[in-house]
Design an enzyme around this catalytic site. Structure first.
Site, PDB file in Angstrom:
ATOM      1  N   LYS A   1     -12.235  -4.486   3.464  1.00  0.00           N
ATOM      2  CA  LYS A   1     -11.535  -3.593   4.385  1.00  0.00           C
ATOM      3  C   LYS A   1     -12.399  -2.359   4.586  1.00  0.00           C
ATOM      4  O   LYS A   1     -12.671  -1.619   3.637  1.00  0.00           O
ATOM      5  CB  LYS A   1     -10.167  -3.215   3.820  1.00  0.00           C
TER       6      LYS A   1
ATOM      7  N   CYS B   1      -3.701   5.997  -0.014  1.00  0.00           N
ATOM      8  CA  CYS B   1      -3.257   4.655  -0.384  1.00  0.00           C
ATOM      9  C   CYS B   1      -2.969   4.514  -1.876  1.00  0.00           C
ATOM     10  O   CYS B   1      -2.458   3.487  -2.326  1.00  0.00           O
ATOM     11  CB  CYS B   1      -4.286   3.622   0.077  1.00  0.00           C
TER      12      CYS B   1
ATOM     13  N   CYS C   1       0.862  -1.180   0.000  1.00  0.00           N
ATOM     14  CA  CYS C   1       0.000   0.000   0.000  1.00  0.00           C
ATOM     15  C   CYS C   1       0.895   1.226   0.000  1.00  0.00           C
ATOM     16  O   CYS C   1       2.015   1.179   0.505  1.00  0.00           O
ATOM     17  CB  CYS C   1      -0.894   0.014   1.239  1.00  0.00           C
TER      18      CYS C   1
ATOM     19  N   LYS D   1     -11.406  -7.078   7.581  1.00  0.00           N
ATOM     20  CA  LYS D   1     -10.720  -6.185   8.500  1.00  0.00           C
ATOM     21  C   LYS D   1     -11.614  -4.992   8.806  1.00  0.00           C
ATOM     22  O   LYS D   1     -12.181  -4.433   7.877  1.00  0.00           O
ATOM     23  CB  LYS D   1      -9.422  -5.728   7.835  1.00  0.00           C
TER      24      LYS D   1
ATOM     25  N   ARG E   1      -2.075   4.227  12.530  1.00  0.00           N
ATOM     26  CA  ARG E   1      -1.647   5.383  11.725  1.00  0.00           C
ATOM     27  C   ARG E   1      -0.565   6.176  12.437  1.00  0.00           C
ATOM     28  O   ARG E   1       0.269   6.817  11.804  1.00  0.00           O
ATOM     29  CB  ARG E   1      -2.862   6.238  11.361  1.00  0.00           C
TER      30      ARG E   1
ATOM     31  N   ARG F   1     -10.488   8.033   4.098  1.00  0.00           N
ATOM     32  CA  ARG F   1     -10.341   6.911   3.167  1.00  0.00           C
ATOM     33  C   ARG F   1     -11.688   6.354   2.696  1.00  0.00           C
ATOM     34  O   ARG F   1     -11.765   5.264   2.160  1.00  0.00           O
ATOM     35  CB  ARG F   1      -9.537   5.789   3.825  1.00  0.00           C
TER      36      ARG F   1
ATOM     37  N   CYS G   1       0.193   4.335   1.379  1.00  0.00           N
ATOM     38  CA  CYS G   1      -0.089   5.413   2.337  1.00  0.00           C
ATOM     39  C   CYS G   1       1.083   5.795   3.242  1.00  0.00           C
ATOM     40  O   CYS G   1       1.187   6.941   3.662  1.00  0.00           O
ATOM     41  CB  CYS G   1      -1.346   5.119   3.152  1.00  0.00           C
TER      42      CYS G   1
HETATM   43  C1  PBG Z   1      -2.625   0.609   5.210  1.00  0.00           C
HETATM   44  C2  PBG Z   1      -3.083  -0.225   6.349  1.00  0.00           C
HETATM   45  C3  PBG Z   1      -3.806   0.171   7.478  1.00  0.00           C
HETATM   46  C4  PBG Z   1      -3.910  -0.947   8.290  1.00  0.00           C
HETATM   47  C5  PBG Z   1      -3.289  -1.998   7.625  1.00  0.00           C
HETATM   48  N1  PBG Z   1      -2.792  -1.539   6.418  1.00  0.00           N
HETATM   49  C6  PBG Z   1      -4.315   1.507   7.886  1.00  0.00           C
HETATM   50  C7  PBG Z   1      -5.316   2.190   7.080  1.00  0.00           C
HETATM   51  O1  PBG Z   1      -5.918   1.655   6.144  1.00  0.00           O
HETATM   52  O2  PBG Z   1      -5.516   3.379   7.379  1.00  0.00           O
HETATM   53  C8  PBG Z   1      -4.575  -0.974   9.632  1.00  0.00           C
HETATM   54  C9  PBG Z   1      -3.988  -1.927  10.608  1.00  0.00           C
HETATM   55  C10 PBG Z   1      -4.320  -1.675  12.039  1.00  0.00           C
HETATM   56  O3  PBG Z   1      -5.034  -0.731  12.427  1.00  0.00           O
HETATM   57  O4  PBG Z   1      -3.822  -2.475  12.831  1.00  0.00           O
HETATM   58  N2  PBG Z   1      -3.512   0.696   4.161  1.00  0.00           N
HETATM   59 ZN    ZN Z   2      -2.909   2.378   2.763  1.00  0.00          ZN
END
Ligand code: PBG
Ligand code: ZN
Length: 327
Positions: free
Chosen positions: A196, A130, A120, A249, A206, A218, A122
């Site tokens: 997700k 992302c 990703c 997730k 974050r 997002r 981000c």
């Molecule tokens: C990045 C990503 C995130 C998480 C996993 N990959 C954060 C988001 O999407 O903002 C979250 C993992 C967590 O909170 O443990 N895209």
């Molecule tokens: Zn991301």
């Protein structure tokens, strides 16, 4: 005609029959430990909102891996924090990028570890989204796909066993699959963050990954927590594009989605117990309001019961130890 003919307590009378009645098992090989590797630190830097977790320098990334493996954990998910960010996230696919360096070190130091990488942009883009942005700040879909595919390929070239795209762009699984296949990596599996959600439970992450969006949110690519049918649609598209493992997730608040995914697909299903879920349990335990070990193991078991094969969890090392003590 139920009671007194039927008495479920007959099969709960003592430990022997309770053990025989157990339908669900949790074992260390079900757990995947997420780790943060950073180019910005020279010593382990504790993450305030995730007690027990650190940002690790590449030179020491083998430490948490060895520790987890001693407890029985086999698999790891790597997140990178690059020294420099830019609009296109160039460091994400650099040969000497932070995750690439960590992979090469771990391949040497921990040959038995199964290494999965988060794919990703981000944490690599200066805007924190992302995918790539256009002039107006909208997240571009198709233009982001080759960059994500390049990132995945460079992880695999550096030694990743599996890649896990978490960006939620449309078509990314197919794009990664084709790029890996034409580069000679048709044997490398993809675990798709398929369902997700745009969740508020990613807060601690974050902070840990320095990946918060600088403007906006997002919701233009991650899913609305109100939707379940849409999750099945996302899961199906990723399966059709060639995902080997489908992920849901966050975890605890989304176990209905896990159960639906389990019923609808025959491939492995993974669930991510995210940073906010970990932080909530840790914080309540610190206050003495919850029993950390009991609650952590109960929530992980519930994820297995809902149908998850694998669980990504910050409790992986601790849970593996607890399971050994109990066994
Ligand atoms: C990045 C990503 C995130 C998480 C996993 N990959 C954060 C988001 O999407 O903002 C979250 C993992 C967590 O909170 O443990 N895209
Ligand atoms: Zn991301």
């Amino acid at each position: 005609m139920a009671f007194p003919t039927h008495r479920p307590r007959r099969l709960r009378q003592d430990g022997r029959v309770r053990l025989m009645m157990r339908e669900t098992w949790l074992a260390p090989q079900h757990l995947i430990l997420p780790l943060f590797v950073s180019e910005e630190v020279t010593a382990p830097n504790p993450i305030r909102s995730m007690p027990g977790h650190c940002q690790w320098p590449v030179s020491q990334i083998d430490r948490p891996v060895k520790e987890a493996m001693e407890a029985g954990v086999v698999a790891f998910l790597l997140f990178g924090l690059p020294a420099r960010k830019d609009p296109r996230g160039e460091a994400a696919h650099a040969t000497d990028g932070v995750v690439q360096k960590a992979l090469r070190r771990l391949r040497q130091e921990c040959p038995g570890a199964y290494l999965i990488t988060d794919v990703c942009l981000c944490a690599y883009t200066d805007h924190g989204h992302c995918g790539l942005l256009d002039e107006t700040g909208r997240v571009l879909n198709d233009e982001s796909l080759p960059v994500l595919a390049e990132m995945a390929l460079s992880h695999v070239r550096a030694g990743a066993d599996m890649v896990a795209p978490s960006d939620m762009m449309d078509g990314r699984i197919g794009s990664l699959r084709r790029r890996l296949d034409e580069s000679g990596f048709s044997q490398t599996p993809i675990m798709a963050y398929s369902a997700k959600y745009a969740s508020s439970l990613y807060g601690p992450f974050r902070e840990a990954a320095h990946s918060a969006p600088q403007a906006g949110d997002r919701k233009g690519y991650q899913m609305d927590p109100a939707n379940a049918r849409e999750a099945l649609h996302e899961l199906r598209l990723d399966a059709e594009e060639g995902a080997d493992v489908l992920m849901v997730k966050p975890g605890l608040a989304y176990l209905d989605i896990v159960a639906e995914a389990r019923a609808a697909f025959s491939c492995p299903i993974a669930v991510y117990q995210v940073s906010g879920e970990y932080a909530m349990i840790k914080a309540a335990a610190e206050k003495g309001w919850l029993d950390e070990r009991a609650v952590a193991l109960e929530t992980l078991l519930a994820m297995r019961r809902a149908g998850a094969d694998w669980i990504l969890t910050y409790f992986a090392t601790a849970a593996a130890r607890w399971l050994r003590e109990t066994a």
